[in-house]
Design an enzyme around this catalytic site. Structure first.
Site, PDB file in Angstrom:
ATOM      1  N   ASP A  32       0.870  -1.180   0.000  1.00 20.02           N
ATOM      2  CA  ASP A  32       0.000   0.000   0.000  1.00 20.02           C
ATOM      3  C   ASP A  32       0.905   1.226   0.000  1.00 20.02           C
ATOM      4  O   ASP A  32       1.985   1.218   0.582  1.00 20.02           O
ATOM      5  CB  ASP A  32      -0.877  -0.016   1.259  1.00 20.02           C
ATOM      6  N   GLU A 159     -15.119  -9.850  -4.106  1.00 17.54           N
ATOM      7  CA  GLU A 159     -15.126 -10.289  -2.705  1.00 17.54           C
ATOM      8  C   GLU A 159     -16.519 -10.043  -2.112  1.00 17.54           C
ATOM      9  O   GLU A 159     -17.037  -8.944  -2.201  1.00 17.54           O
ATOM     10  CB  GLU A 159     -14.059  -9.505  -1.922  1.00 17.54           C
ATOM     11  N   LEU A 161     -17.266 -10.688   1.173  1.00 16.74           N
ATOM     12  CA  LEU A 161     -17.256 -10.660   2.641  1.00 16.74           C
ATOM     13  C   LEU A 161     -18.006  -9.433   3.149  1.00 16.74           C
ATOM     14  O   LEU A 161     -18.044  -8.390   2.491  1.00 16.74           O
ATOM     15  CB  LEU A 161     -15.827 -10.668   3.184  1.00 16.74           C
ATOM     16  N   ALA A 162     -18.626  -9.585   4.311  1.00 16.27           N
ATOM     17  CA  ALA A 162     -19.273  -8.439   4.956  1.00 16.27           C
ATOM     18  C   ALA A 162     -18.398  -8.029   6.131  1.00 16.27           C
ATOM     19  O   ALA A 162     -17.752  -8.873   6.771  1.00 16.27           O
ATOM     20  CB  ALA A 162     -20.668  -8.810   5.422  1.00 16.27           C
ATOM     21  N   LYS A 214     -21.335  -9.040  -8.793  1.00 13.83           N
ATOM     22  CA  LYS A 214     -21.037  -8.374  -7.519  1.00 13.83           C
ATOM     23  C   LYS A 214     -21.979  -7.179  -7.312  1.00 13.83           C
ATOM     24  O   LYS A 214     -22.574  -7.014  -6.243  1.00 13.83           O
ATOM     25  CB  LYS A 214     -19.576  -7.932  -7.518  1.00 13.83           C
ATOM     26  N   CYS A 270     -20.406  -0.132   0.538  1.00 16.70           N
ATOM     27  CA  CYS A 270     -20.757  -0.818  -0.717  1.00 16.70           C
ATOM     28  C   CYS A 270     -22.151  -0.532  -1.259  1.00 16.70           C
ATOM     29  O   CYS A 270     -22.307  -0.225  -2.435  1.00 16.70           O
ATOM     30  CB  CYS A 270     -20.609  -2.324  -0.524  1.00 16.70           C
ATOM     31  N   ARG A 438     -32.527   0.255  15.833  1.00 21.79           N
ATOM     32  CA  ARG A 438     -31.963  -1.064  15.521  1.00 21.79           C
ATOM     33  C   ARG A 438     -32.759  -2.224  16.098  1.00 21.79           C
ATOM     34  O   ARG A 438     -32.303  -3.363  16.066  1.00 21.79           O
ATOM     35  CB  ARG A 438     -30.519  -1.131  16.036  1.00 21.79           C
TER      36      ARG A 438
END
Ligand code: UDX
Ligand code: ADP
Length: 469
Positions: A32, A159, A161-162, A214, A270, A438
């Protein structure tokens, strides 16, 4: 085999840590350009990793220094790799054509150009970042431009993944999707995942289907949240209970029980970004009806966040000016320190515009992050508001509640379920309210204590009489 991953963020870091952990025979280097980020990944104190994910420290500690390395030497890592993952950020564009909608691919293109410039010999480039359909064509053109298109293959491997469950999603994925037009390259990547993922879960397809899958997956997931949130508003008007509706429809095997939790609104890096991107693509390809269909998912989400803030203001006798409000949770969901597009940012903004005083408690989010998020949504003087005490962050929820008129639960951190609400009630101004965005507060118990409670998708307490229609 040697793998290099460009981008040590939320996707690149955990994904490469898992590959290294499960494939001791493969050397994995994560690079990076952000020195601070790389230093944090290399920090001996594993609690300081730049990404907070339950269980990630163990995965990293087992592999780091053995076959997992973090570095800023991007060129060197490109040269030595057989497989290069691109896991850089692809945020929504903030300028020029497609501003506010299209994905900004400048970092992906820069990576492609850097690889094209320094790579020698046969390699496989893997698009890991979420990208618009046909991004692989751009990467291929860049490679062809310097005559390296023949030797360097391009694959799409989105990908899924969460955040907050990255480690379990990576160790036991529903599927791994690999798109490409070169069988050997696809098989090389499939063999990496086959170290721990059953072969039947490794799906092979063409490039464009993989890229579009995706965006489609995220659009469908976000649509479910907006669908249940739309019904939550109707529940509040009619006396139905959104959790009961979710239970009733979730038992239909065609619908399924997951992702039916009504909330103050979805956030994260996302969903919104990918739907905006999908809509932009649809407009671009002359499909305005499709674009509008998906945009409505975001419109409903924006409305849900606004509706929640308005509910707080209306319920506190139409003014929150100089009233302290305890904000429970700022992250976009529990078990993460990520605040990108968190509903909390927008609810806090709306309350600050009405001159509320906010005491924010989140176990993982820093004050610097909160300031930068609020500045991003137009609270330009966020830093001064912190200095003057209008916005405070506290280490303990009870401190947030002290002298507050209301508690707003904006993230579903587990600890909020078991707080001592009797004590909270004692230290708060009266009438004391809870606004549960929530669905994690025990409504009956807290009403019994004396709170006025508003919970998403639940009918209000008529006796409390705090909303006059
Ligand atoms: C999402 C996708 O789930 C993942 O597959 C993709 O790779 C990246 O985007 P993420 O954004 O990390 O993952 O979190 P997710 O668990 O999907 O939650 C997104 C938002 O929706 C959160 O704000 C969450 O609180 C909200 N949500 C989710 C609800 O409000 N209700 C639900 O039932 C589920
Ligand atoms: P994601 O959530 O997709 O993982 P992040 O923003 O968390 O996105 O991480 C992306 C990372 O990619 C950042 O740390 C950024 O510094 C890095 N990055 C972007 N472009 C390059 C590049 N050309 N070379 C090296 N690193 C890059």
């Amino acid at each position: 085999m040697k793998i290099t991953c460009i981008g040590a963020g939320y996707v690149g870091g955990p994904t490469m840590a898992m590959i290294a952990n499960r494939c001791p025979d493969i050397t994995v280097k994560v690079v990076d350009m952000n020195q601070a980020r790389i230093d944090a990944w290399n920090d001996p104190d594993l609690s300081q990793l730049p990404v907070f994910e339950p269980g990630l420290d163990e995965v990293v500690s087992e592999a780091r220094g053995r076959n997992l390395f973090f570095s800023t030497e991007v060129n060197e890592a490109i040269q030595e790799a057989d497989v290069i993952f691109i896991s850089v950020n692809t945020p929504t564009k903030t300028y020029g054509a497609g501003k506010g909608q299209a994905a900004d691919l400048k970092w992906v293109e820069k990576c492609a150009r850097q690889i094209a410039e320094v790579a020698d010999g046969e390699k496989i480039i893997v698009e890991k970042s979420t990208v618009p359909i046909r991004t692989a064509a751009m990467i291929k053109s860049v490679l062809n431009g310097v005559g390296k298109g023949e030797k360097i293959r391009v694959l799409s491997n989105p990908e899924f993944l969460a955040e907050g469950t990255a480690v379990s999603d990576l160790s036991n994925p529903d599927r791994v999707l690999i798109g490409g037009d070169d069988e050997d390259a696809i098989e090389t990547l499939a063999a990496v995942y086959a170290h721990w993922v059953p072969r039947e879960k490794i799906l092979k397809t063409n490039l464009w289907s993989s890229e579009l899958s995706k965006l489609t997956a995220n659009a469908f997931l976000a649509q479910r949240v907006s669908s249940i949130n739309s019904i939550s508003a109707l529940c509040e008007e009619t006396g139905a209970d959104i959790s009961e509706i979710a239970r009733a429809i979730g038992t239909d095997s065609r619908i399924g029980p997951k992702f039916l939790k009504a909330s103050v609104g979805f956030g994260g890096s996302c969903f919104q970004k990918d739907i905006l991107n999908l809509s932009y693509l649809c407009d671009y390809f002359g499909l305005p009806q499709v674009a509008q269909y998906w945009r409505s998912v975001i419109e409903l989400n924006d409305w849900q966040k606004r509706r929640f803030a308005e509910k707080i203001i209306r319920s506190l006798f139409n003014t929150v000016a100089e009233k302290k409000i305890a904000i429970f949770g700022f992250a976009f969901k529990k078990d993460t320190n990520d605040t990108r597009e968190s509903a909390a940012i927008y609810v806090c903004r709306d309350l600050l515009i009405e001159h509320a005083h906010l005491a924010i408690y989140d176990p993982q989010v820093s004050i610097e992050q909160i300031i930068s998020d609020l500045e991003y949504v137009g609270i330009d003087n966020a830093r001064e508001l912190v200095k003057s005490g209008v916005i405070t962050t506290v280490e303990d929820p009870l401190e947030a509640a002290d002298s507050a008129h209301a508690i707003a639960v904006l993230t579903e951190w587990d600890e909020f379920r078991s707080l001592d609400y009797d004590k909270m009630f004692e230290v708060m101004k009266k009438p004391a309210s809870i606004f549960d965005g929530r669905d994690i507060i025990d409504v009956t118990a807290t009403r019994r204590i004396g709170f006025d409670v508003y919970a998403i998708g639940k009918v209000e307490n008529e006796e409390a009489g705090w909303e006059v229609r």
